[in-house]
Motif scaffolding. Structure first.
Motif, PDB file in Angstrom:
ATOM      1  N   ALA A  55       0.827  -1.210   0.000  1.00  0.00           N
ATOM      2  CA  ALA A  55       0.000   0.000   0.000  1.00  0.00           C
ATOM      3  C   ALA A  55       0.862   1.261   0.000  1.00  0.00           C
ATOM      4  CB  ALA A  55      -0.938  -0.012   1.206  1.00  0.00           C
ATOM      5  N   ILE A  56       1.951   1.247   0.755  1.00  0.00           N
ATOM      6  CA  ILE A  56       2.845   2.405   0.764  1.00  0.00           C
ATOM      7  C   ILE A  56       3.461   2.606  -0.615  1.00  0.00           C
ATOM      8  CG2 ILE A  56       5.031   3.285   1.671  1.00  0.00           C
ATOM      9  CD1 ILE A  56       4.280   1.953   4.338  1.00  0.00           C
ATOM     10  N   ALA A  57       3.861   1.506  -1.255  1.00  0.00           N
ATOM     11  CA  ALA A  57       4.447   1.606  -2.592  1.00  0.00           C
ATOM     12  C   ALA A  57       3.427   2.138  -3.597  1.00  0.00           C
ATOM     13  CB  ALA A  57       4.969   0.238  -3.035  1.00  0.00           C
ATOM     14  N   VAL A  58       2.198   1.641  -3.528  1.00  0.00           N
ATOM     15  CA  VAL A  58       1.151   2.108  -4.442  1.00  0.00           C
ATOM     16  C   VAL A  58       0.806   3.565  -4.150  1.00  0.00           C
ATOM     17  CG1 VAL A  58      -1.271   1.817  -5.119  1.00  0.00           C
ATOM     18  CG2 VAL A  58       0.192  -0.191  -4.815  1.00  0.00           C
ATOM     19  N   GLY A  59       0.731   3.915  -2.866  1.00  0.00           N
ATOM     20  CA  GLY A  59       0.427   5.295  -2.499  1.00  0.00           C
ATOM     21  C   GLY A  59       1.485   6.260  -2.986  1.00  0.00           C
ATOM     22  N   ARG A  60       2.741   5.867  -2.847  1.00  0.00           N
ATOM     23  CA  ARG A  60       3.828   6.727  -3.333  1.00  0.00           C
ATOM     24  C   ARG A  60       3.744   6.876  -4.848  1.00  0.00           C
ATOM     25  NH1 ARG A  60       7.615   4.186  -1.043  1.00  0.00           N
ATOM     26  NH2 ARG A  60       7.740   5.498   0.814  1.00  0.00           N
ATOM     27  N   GLU A  61       3.469   5.774  -5.534  1.00  0.00           N
ATOM     28  CA  GLU A  61       3.334   5.807  -6.996  1.00  0.00           C
ATOM     29  C   GLU A  61       2.150   6.681  -7.414  1.00  0.00           C
ATOM     30  OE1 GLU A  61       4.539   4.051 -10.867  1.00  0.00           O
ATOM     31  OE2 GLU A  61       5.451   4.068  -8.879  1.00  0.00           O
ATOM     32  N   SER A  62       1.130   6.736  -6.564  1.00  0.00           N
ATOM     33  CA  SER A  62      -0.077   7.507  -6.876  1.00  0.00           C
ATOM     34  C   SER A  62       0.045   8.975  -6.502  1.00  0.00           C
ATOM     35  CB  SER A  62      -1.285   6.893  -6.150  1.00  0.00           C
ATOM     36  OG  SER A  62      -1.468   5.537  -6.524  1.00  0.00           O
TER      37      SER A  62
ATOM     38  N   SER B  26       3.178  12.925   2.185  1.00  0.00           N
ATOM     39  CA  SER B  26       3.841  12.164   3.240  1.00  0.00           C
ATOM     40  C   SER B  26       2.866  11.812   4.365  1.00  0.00           C
ATOM     41  CB  SER B  26       5.032  12.955   3.795  1.00  0.00           C
ATOM     42  OG  SER B  26       4.616  14.212   4.293  1.00  0.00           O
ATOM     43  N   THR B  27       1.972  12.735   4.703  1.00  0.00           N
ATOM     44  CA  THR B  27       0.971  12.444   5.738  1.00  0.00           C
ATOM     45  C   THR B  27       0.024  11.348   5.275  1.00  0.00           C
ATOM     46  OG1 THR B  27       1.056  14.696   6.617  1.00  0.00           O
ATOM     47  CG2 THR B  27      -0.912  13.407   7.109  1.00  0.00           C
ATOM     48  N   GLU B  28      -0.397  11.410   4.030  1.00  0.00           N
ATOM     49  CA  GLU B  28      -1.290  10.379   3.489  1.00  0.00           C
ATOM     50  C   GLU B  28      -0.595   9.024   3.451  1.00  0.00           C
ATOM     51  OE1 GLU B  28      -4.131  12.963   0.462  1.00  0.00           O
ATOM     52  OE2 GLU B  28      -2.095  12.427  -0.160  1.00  0.00           O
ATOM     53  N   LEU B  29       0.693   9.005   3.132  1.00  0.00           N
ATOM     54  CA  LEU B  29       1.439   7.749   3.127  1.00  0.00           C
ATOM     55  C   LEU B  29       1.528   7.167   4.536  1.00  0.00           C
ATOM     56  CD1 LEU B  29       4.403   8.469   0.678  1.00  0.00           C
ATOM     57  CD2 LEU B  29       2.475   6.920   0.316  1.00  0.00           C
ATOM     58  N   GLU B  30       1.719   8.040   5.510  1.00  0.00           N
ATOM     59  CA  GLU B  30       1.750   7.587   6.899  1.00  0.00           C
ATOM     60  C   GLU B  30       0.425   6.936   7.274  1.00  0.00           C
ATOM     61  OE1 GLU B  30       2.422   9.449  11.386  1.00  0.00           O
ATOM     62  OE2 GLU B  30       2.178  10.763   9.665  1.00  0.00           O
ATOM     63  N   HIS B  31      -0.675   7.582   6.915  1.00  0.00           N
ATOM     64  CA  HIS B  31      -1.993   7.036   7.222  1.00  0.00           C
ATOM     65  C   HIS B  31      -2.225   5.713   6.495  1.00  0.00           C
ATOM     66  CE1 HIS B  31      -3.676  11.281   8.350  1.00  0.00           C
ATOM     67  NE2 HIS B  31      -2.867  10.778   9.262  1.00  0.00           N
TER      68      HIS B  31
ATOM     69  N   GLY C  86      -6.845   6.596   0.375  1.00  0.00           N
ATOM     70  CA  GLY C  86      -6.028   5.641   1.107  1.00  0.00           C
ATOM     71  C   GLY C  86      -6.753   4.343   1.377  1.00  0.00           C
ATOM     72  N   ALA C  87      -8.060   4.422   1.647  1.00  0.00           N
ATOM     73  CA  ALA C  87      -8.850   3.211   1.889  1.00  0.00           C
ATOM     74  C   ALA C  87      -8.961   2.374   0.621  1.00  0.00           C
ATOM     75  CB  ALA C  87     -10.238   3.583   2.399  1.00  0.00           C
ATOM     76  N   VAL C  88      -9.080   3.041  -0.518  1.00  0.00           N
ATOM     77  CA  VAL C  88      -9.117   2.331  -1.799  1.00  0.00           C
ATOM     78  C   VAL C  88      -7.834   1.525  -1.983  1.00  0.00           C
ATOM     79  CG1 VAL C  88      -9.096   2.623  -4.308  1.00  0.00           C
ATOM     80  CG2 VAL C  88     -10.662   3.983  -2.904  1.00  0.00           C
ATOM     81  N   ILE C  89      -6.711   2.162  -1.717  1.00  0.00           N
ATOM     82  CA  ILE C  89      -5.414   1.506  -1.898  1.00  0.00           C
ATOM     83  C   ILE C  89      -5.257   0.337  -0.931  1.00  0.00           C
ATOM     84  CG2 ILE C  89      -2.919   1.836  -1.641  1.00  0.00           C
ATOM     85  CD1 ILE C  89      -3.355   4.708  -2.692  1.00  0.00           C
ATOM     86  N   VAL C  90      -5.594   0.560   0.341  1.00  0.00           N
ATOM     87  CA  VAL C  90      -5.485  -0.515   1.330  1.00  0.00           C
ATOM     88  C   VAL C  90      -6.391  -1.681   0.952  1.00  0.00           C
ATOM     89  CG1 VAL C  90      -5.936  -1.163   3.731  1.00  0.00           C
ATOM     90  CG2 VAL C  90      -4.790   0.999   3.213  1.00  0.00           C
TER      91      VAL C  90
END
Length: 225
Positions: free
Chosen positions: A91-98, A102-107, A166-170
């Motif tokens: 999820a962190i990898a996908v979030g970073r790619e998206s 930084s706060t959203e990645l933490e969440h 973030g919920a979509v990614i998780v």
């Protein structure tokens, strides 16, 4: 996973900037205040450094507590051991790619680790459908996790109007990891792209790109594990 969270390194830049500012102050005050000015500046720097070290220790303690909760959620289901950490890493990898902040990645990272926390102490037949709400209720009272609760609550939802990114990614990474354990990585990605829609489909495509590039570093396999 936890040691790589951006939240643990994000303050470093600010602290270094403060150190640079303190050095500038020393250069400014030394000619007029001499040794006393230098001593005061050094004392302030030490106080700042100690405060920052304390902050990092607190953040690491939070992270370790979250990791312990994630493990507790898997204790009654041996087949799920490691699931939360795998989902978090993906999820962190996908979030970073998206392009998440930084706060959203933490969440996203914390939300992924805790997405099954609502299963702790509950093994009812409806656990699959009720654990997101139960999990959100567990964490939403914790100020530190206030921004994480919506990701846990909505990670299984498909309504684009209410689901945070973030919920979509998780949710997509969670489904991928469960599918992968049964049918392998390639088939899991193909099923996601065939069955998901809207933002979940976009997340699935980003996930496929991440898995393709980083399969070695993420420890993924084409074969069910």
């Amino acid at each position: 996973v936890l040691e790589g969270f951006i939240s643990l390194v994000r303050p470093l830049g600010s602290v270094y900037m403060v150190h640079i500012a303190m050095a500038a102050v020393v250069l400014r005050v030394y000619p007029s205040l001499g040794a006393w000015g230098l001593a005061i500046a050094l004392l302030l720097t030490l106080i700042l450094q100690n405060s920052f070290n304390l902050y990092l220790r607190i953040r690491r303690a939070y992270a370790q507590t979250i990791k312990a909760l994630a493990h507790a959620a898997e204790m009654d289901r041996p087949q799920d051991v490691g699931h939360a950490e795998r989902v978090a890493e993906l999820a962190i990898a996908v979030g970073r790619e998206s392009g998440l902040s930084s706060t959203e990645l933490e969440h996203v990272g914390y939300g992924a680790l805790l997405h099954d926390v609502g299963r702790i102490g509950y093994d009812g037949e409806d656990a699959d459908t009720t654990h997101p709400v139960r999990g959100a209720e567990i964490v939403e009272a914790v100020p530190f996790l206030e921004g994480v609760a919506p990701l846990i609550r909505h990670h299984r939802d498909t309504d684009d109007d209410v689901v945070p990114e973030g919920a979509v990614i998780v949710g997509v990474c969670c489904r991928y990891d469960r599918l992968r354990s049964h049918i392998g990585a390639r088939a899991a990605l193909e099923r996601l792209e065939a069955e998901e829609e809207g933002r979940r489909l976009r997340a699935a495509k980003t996930l496929a790109s991440v898995v393709s590039r980083r399969s070695g570093s993420l420890g993924l396999s084409e074969d069910p594990s």
